[in-house]
Design a protein around this motif. Structure first.
Motif, PDB file in Angstrom:
ATOM      1  N   LYS A   1       0.855  -1.192   0.000  1.00 58.53           N
ATOM      2  CA  LYS A   1       0.000   0.000   0.000  1.00 58.53           C
ATOM      3  C   LYS A   1       0.880   1.226   0.000  1.00 58.53           C
ATOM      4  CE  LYS A   1      -3.968   2.128   2.354  1.00 58.53           C
ATOM      5  NZ  LYS A   1      -3.437   3.509   2.342  1.00 58.53           N
ATOM      6  N   ASN A   2       0.567   2.164  -0.873  1.00 63.75           N
ATOM      7  CA  ASN A   2       1.320   3.407  -0.962  1.00 63.75           C
ATOM      8  C   ASN A   2       0.332   4.516  -1.318  1.00 63.75           C
ATOM      9  OD1 ASN A   2       3.245   5.375  -1.164  1.00 63.75           O
ATOM     10  ND2 ASN A   2       4.171   4.610  -3.044  1.00 63.75           N
ATOM     11  N   GLY A   3      -0.119   5.238  -0.274  1.00 59.48           N
ATOM     12  CA  GLY A   3      -1.187   6.202  -0.511  1.00 59.48           C
ATOM     13  C   GLY A   3      -2.462   5.461  -0.853  1.00 59.48           C
ATOM     14  N   ARG A   4      -3.083   5.850  -1.951  1.00 61.12           N
ATOM     15  CA  ARG A   4      -4.311   5.140  -2.347  1.00 61.12           C
ATOM     16  C   ARG A   4      -4.030   3.967  -3.288  1.00 61.12           C
ATOM     17  NH1 ARG A   4      -8.601   8.617  -5.435  1.00 61.12           N
ATOM     18  NH2 ARG A   4      -7.623  10.490  -4.620  1.00 61.12           N
ATOM     19  N   ILE A   5      -2.734   3.770  -3.619  1.00 63.25           N
ATOM     20  CA  ILE A   5      -2.358   2.635  -4.460  1.00 63.25           C
ATOM     21  C   ILE A   5      -2.267   1.373  -3.611  1.00 63.25           C
ATOM     22  CG2 ILE A   5      -0.652   1.695  -6.049  1.00 63.25           C
ATOM     23  CD1 ILE A   5      -1.902   4.218  -7.115  1.00 63.25           C
ATOM     24  N   ILE A   6      -2.978   0.333  -4.005  1.00 68.73           N
ATOM     25  CA  ILE A   6      -2.885  -0.952  -3.310  1.00 68.73           C
ATOM     26  C   ILE A   6      -2.492  -2.025  -4.323  1.00 68.73           C
ATOM     27  CG2 ILE A   6      -4.551  -0.352  -1.504  1.00 68.73           C
ATOM     28  CD1 ILE A   6      -6.649  -1.996  -3.017  1.00 68.73           C
ATOM     29  N   ARG A   7      -1.805  -3.056  -3.811  1.00 66.42           N
ATOM     30  CA  ARG A   7      -1.309  -4.119  -4.681  1.00 66.42           C
ATOM     31  C   ARG A   7      -1.695  -5.470  -4.073  1.00 66.42           C
ATOM     32  NH1 ARG A   7       2.884   0.073  -4.532  1.00 66.42           N
ATOM     33  NH2 ARG A   7       2.930   1.032  -6.603  1.00 66.42           N
ATOM     34  N   PRO A   8      -2.924  -5.892  -4.295  1.00 68.62           N
ATOM     35  CA  PRO A   8      -3.441  -7.094  -3.636  1.00 68.62           C
ATOM     36  C   PRO A   8      -2.921  -8.404  -4.199  1.00 68.62           C
ATOM     37  CG  PRO A   8      -5.089  -6.177  -5.109  1.00 68.62           C
ATOM     38  CD  PRO A   8      -3.955  -5.207  -5.108  1.00 68.62           C
ATOM     39  N   MET A   9      -2.136  -8.359  -5.287  1.00 64.79           N
ATOM     40  CA  MET A   9      -1.710  -9.602  -5.944  1.00 64.79           C
ATOM     41  C   MET A   9      -0.288 -10.009  -5.582  1.00 64.79           C
ATOM     42  SD  MET A   9      -4.549  -9.824  -7.490  1.00 64.79           S
ATOM     43  CE  MET A   9      -4.431 -11.148  -8.668  1.00 64.79           C
ATOM     44  N   LEU A  10       0.351  -9.329  -4.632  1.00 70.54           N
ATOM     45  CA  LEU A  10       1.745  -9.628  -4.322  1.00 70.54           C
ATOM     46  C   LEU A  10       1.944 -11.050  -3.785  1.00 70.54           C
ATOM     47  CD1 LEU A  10       2.978  -6.265  -2.738  1.00 70.54           C
ATOM     48  CD2 LEU A  10       3.573  -7.228  -4.974  1.00 70.54           C
ATOM     49  N   GLY A  11       0.889 -11.647  -3.244  1.00 66.01           N
ATOM     50  CA  GLY A  11       1.003 -13.013  -2.749  1.00 66.01           C
ATOM     51  C   GLY A  11       0.861 -14.071  -3.836  1.00 66.01           C
ATOM     52  N   PHE A  12       0.569 -13.655  -5.069  1.00 66.74           N
ATOM     53  CA  PHE A  12       0.389 -14.584  -6.187  1.00 66.74           C
ATOM     54  C   PHE A  12       1.654 -14.657  -7.030  1.00 66.74           C
ATOM     55  CE2 PHE A  12      -3.899 -13.489  -5.068  1.00 66.74           C
ATOM     56  CZ  PHE A  12      -4.696 -14.567  -5.429  1.00 66.74           C
ATOM     57  N   SER A  13       1.891 -15.803  -7.632  1.00 64.23           N
ATOM     58  CA  SER A  13       2.967 -15.917  -8.618  1.00 64.23           C
ATOM     59  C   SER A  13       2.419 -15.589 -10.005  1.00 64.23           C
ATOM     60  CB  SER A  13       3.542 -17.332  -8.624  1.00 64.23           C
ATOM     61  OG  SER A  13       2.581 -18.258  -9.140  1.00 64.23           O
ATOM     62  N   LYS A  14       3.328 -15.312 -10.915  1.00 68.31           N
ATOM     63  CA  LYS A  14       2.937 -15.067 -12.305  1.00 68.31           C
ATOM     64  C   LYS A  14       2.203 -16.279 -12.879  1.00 68.31           C
ATOM     65  CE  LYS A  14       3.390 -13.081 -16.471  1.00 68.31           C
ATOM     66  NZ  LYS A  14       2.855 -11.752 -16.832  1.00 68.31           N
ATOM     67  N   ALA A  15       2.700 -17.466 -12.569  1.00 69.82           N
ATOM     68  CA  ALA A  15       2.084 -18.687 -13.099  1.00 69.82           C
ATOM     69  C   ALA A  15       0.649 -18.840 -12.613  1.00 69.82           C
ATOM     70  CB  ALA A  15       2.917 -19.902 -12.698  1.00 69.82           C
ATOM     71  N   GLU A  16       0.396 -18.481 -11.360  1.00 71.51           N
ATOM     72  CA  GLU A  16      -0.969 -18.588 -10.819  1.00 71.51           C
ATOM     73  C   GLU A  16      -1.908 -17.625 -11.535  1.00 71.51           C
ATOM     74  OE1 GLU A  16      -0.455 -19.898  -6.171  1.00 71.51           O
ATOM     75  OE2 GLU A  16       0.165 -17.881  -6.735  1.00 71.51           O
ATOM     76  N   LEU A  17      -1.434 -16.451 -11.865  1.00 65.41           N
ATOM     77  CA  LEU A  17      -2.283 -15.484 -12.556  1.00 65.41           C
ATOM     78  C   LEU A  17      -2.584 -15.944 -13.982  1.00 65.41           C
ATOM     79  CD1 LEU A  17      -0.727 -12.122 -11.289  1.00 65.41           C
ATOM     80  CD2 LEU A  17      -2.522 -13.524 -10.279  1.00 65.41           C
ATOM     81  N   GLU A  18      -1.587 -16.565 -14.624  1.00 59.83           N
ATOM     82  CA  GLU A  18      -1.820 -17.143 -15.956  1.00 59.83           C
ATOM     83  C   GLU A  18      -2.895 -18.226 -15.878  1.00 59.83           C
ATOM     84  OE1 GLU A  18      -0.473 -16.492 -18.910  1.00 59.83           O
ATOM     85  OE2 GLU A  18       1.472 -15.529 -18.641  1.00 59.83           O
ATOM     86  N   GLU A  19      -2.850 -19.029 -14.819  1.00 62.61           N
ATOM     87  CA  GLU A  19      -3.827 -20.113 -14.654  1.00 62.61           C
ATOM     88  C   GLU A  19      -5.244 -19.578 -14.456  1.00 62.61           C
ATOM     89  OE1 GLU A  19      -2.397 -22.437 -11.424  1.00 62.61           O
ATOM     90  OE2 GLU A  19      -0.642 -23.196 -12.511  1.00 62.61           O
ATOM     91  N   ILE A  20      -5.368 -18.464 -13.740  1.00 61.49           N
ATOM     92  CA  ILE A  20      -6.686 -17.858 -13.521  1.00 61.49           C
ATOM     93  C   ILE A  20      -7.297 -17.437 -14.851  1.00 61.49           C
ATOM     94  CG2 ILE A  20      -7.856 -15.825 -12.549  1.00 61.49           C
ATOM     95  CD1 ILE A  20      -5.875 -16.066 -10.172  1.00 61.49           C
ATOM     96  N   CYS A  21      -6.490 -16.821 -15.711  1.00 63.01           N
ATOM     97  CA  CYS A  21      -6.992 -16.410 -17.031  1.00 63.01           C
ATOM     98  C   CYS A  21      -7.360 -17.628 -17.883  1.00 63.01           C
ATOM     99  CB  CYS A  21      -5.947 -15.565 -17.750  1.00 63.01           C
ATOM    100  SG  CYS A  21      -5.616 -13.964 -16.987  1.00 63.01           S
ATOM    101  N   ALA A  22      -6.509 -18.649 -17.837  1.00 62.90           N
ATOM    102  CA  ALA A  22      -6.782 -19.852 -18.631  1.00 62.90           C
ATOM    103  C   ALA A  22      -8.070 -20.527 -18.174  1.00 62.90           C
ATOM    104  CB  ALA A  22      -5.602 -20.815 -18.528  1.00 62.90           C
ATOM    105  N   ALA A  23      -8.291 -20.578 -16.860  1.00 64.03           N
ATOM    106  CA  ALA A  23      -9.506 -21.209 -16.329  1.00 64.03           C
ATOM    107  C   ALA A  23     -10.754 -20.457 -16.752  1.00 64.03           C
ATOM    108  CB  ALA A  23      -9.425 -21.274 -14.803  1.00 64.03           C
ATOM    109  N   ALA A  24     -10.624 -19.137 -16.972  1.00 63.73           N
ATOM    110  CA  ALA A  24     -11.762 -18.325 -17.404  1.00 63.73           C
ATOM    111  C   ALA A  24     -11.923 -18.339 -18.923  1.00 63.73           C
ATOM    112  CB  ALA A  24     -11.594 -16.894 -16.914  1.00 63.73           C
ATOM    113  N   GLY A  25     -11.008 -19.002 -19.625  1.00 56.91           N
ATOM    114  CA  GLY A  25     -11.082 -19.071 -21.076  1.00 56.91           C
ATOM    115  C   GLY A  25     -10.729 -17.763 -21.762  1.00 56.91           C
TER     116      GLY A  25
END
Length: 290
Positions: free
Chosen positions: A126-150
């Motif tokens: 968190k930096n001011g109003r900027i938040i970064r909720p995905m820091l606990g995820f890996s790049k591979a996990e985010l790719e998998e989320i997109c693939a699962a959604a087609g």
């Protein structure tokens, strides 16, 4: 909450998860820097996806062409546009899709550059109003989320260009056998961020106690303080006289040595006199040599 969505796998995963977790409470924004011919089409791709999922979306474009240091200028323009959009739409937060792999790359890049505590705090959650909720995820996990959604994400070719420091570091990490883990990397960055905040707090207290400003002259008593606090007090004084000046670490270290030796030195347009107490004043106008 305003979501910064580029169309890449990271931000699309953020879009999908935020929409699922907070339906009706998110607004998506795509910044088209107009640096590549495909960027307008990519922004429309995100717009179509949001419309299909009943999410409000806007496309933001800078008023002036991006020039100079392209990455730095694009980043500054992007955050300025996002801040204005968040204000216009009454969004309390701006969420970006920085993830755990980004955190590791940033830490190692800062280490390679010889950064101090502030730099090694890396990507803050968190930096001011900027938040970064995905820091606990890996790049591979985010790719998998997109693939699962087609969903097939946008692929920015600049993300494969090793001329950029981050891409070169990313490729080095991918080729190396290393022990780094996302959870531990985030813990280190968080600890350093806490340390940086503590030092900033202490600097503010010391500045109130040990600096005096009369007109445009600042006197500072940094005697017997730990070197890092001396350094931060010096930067505080510099920022008071010339807010636009952001000297690099090596320049500040050289100046500290000069001041400790009782010498007089310049930094930017500031004249600095050393000794047991430092005096900083705007440099006198230069005489015309003609």
């Amino acid at each position: 909450m305003l979501l910064a969505i580029s169309g890449g796998p990271d931000s699309l995963a953020l879009l999908l998860l935020a929409h699922q977790a907070r339906p009706g409470q998110v607004v998506a924004a795509t910044v088209d820097h107009k640096l590549r011919p495909e960027s307008a089409q990519e922004a429309e791709f995100v717009s179509d996806l949001c419309r299909d999922n009943n999410m409000p979306h806007m496309i933001l474009r800078p008023a002036q062409p991006i020039s100079g240091n392209i990455q730095s200028a694009a980043r500054a323009a992007r955050y300025a546009l996002l801040e204005q959009a968040a204000q216009d739409h009454a969004c309390a937060f701006i969420a970006t899709a920085h993830h755990g792999d980004d955190q590791l790359e940033t830490l190692l890049m800062r280490l390679a550059r010889g950064s101090g505590v502030d730099g090694m705090a890396a990507i803050r959650a968190k930096n001011g109003r900027i938040i970064r909720p995905m820091l606990g995820f890996s790049k591979a996990e985010l790719e998998e989320i997109c693939a699962a959604a087609g969903i097939e994400p946008v692929r920015d070719p600049s993300n494969d260009n090793p001329d950029f420091d981050r891409v070169a570091m990313r490729q080095w990490i991918a080729q190396a056998t290393h022990p780094f883990q996302i959870e531990r990397t985030n813990r280190t960055a968080s600890a350093l961020a806490d340390a940086a905040d503590a030092l900033s707090w202490m600097t503010a207290v010391l500045a109130a106690e040990r600096t005096t400003q009369v007109d445009s002259a600042i006197t500072c008593d940094a005697n017997a303080l730990p070197r890092e606090l001396q350094r931060r007090l010096l930067l505080h004084c510099i920022s008071q006289l010339e807010p636009s000046l952001h000297p690099k670490g090596e320049a500040v270290d050289r100046l500290l040595v000069e001041l400790e030796a009782g010498k007089t030195a310049m930094i930017g347009n500031i004249l600095c006199r050393g000794g047991t107490r430092w005096t900083l004043t705007p440099a006198p106008p230069r005489r015309d040599g003609g």
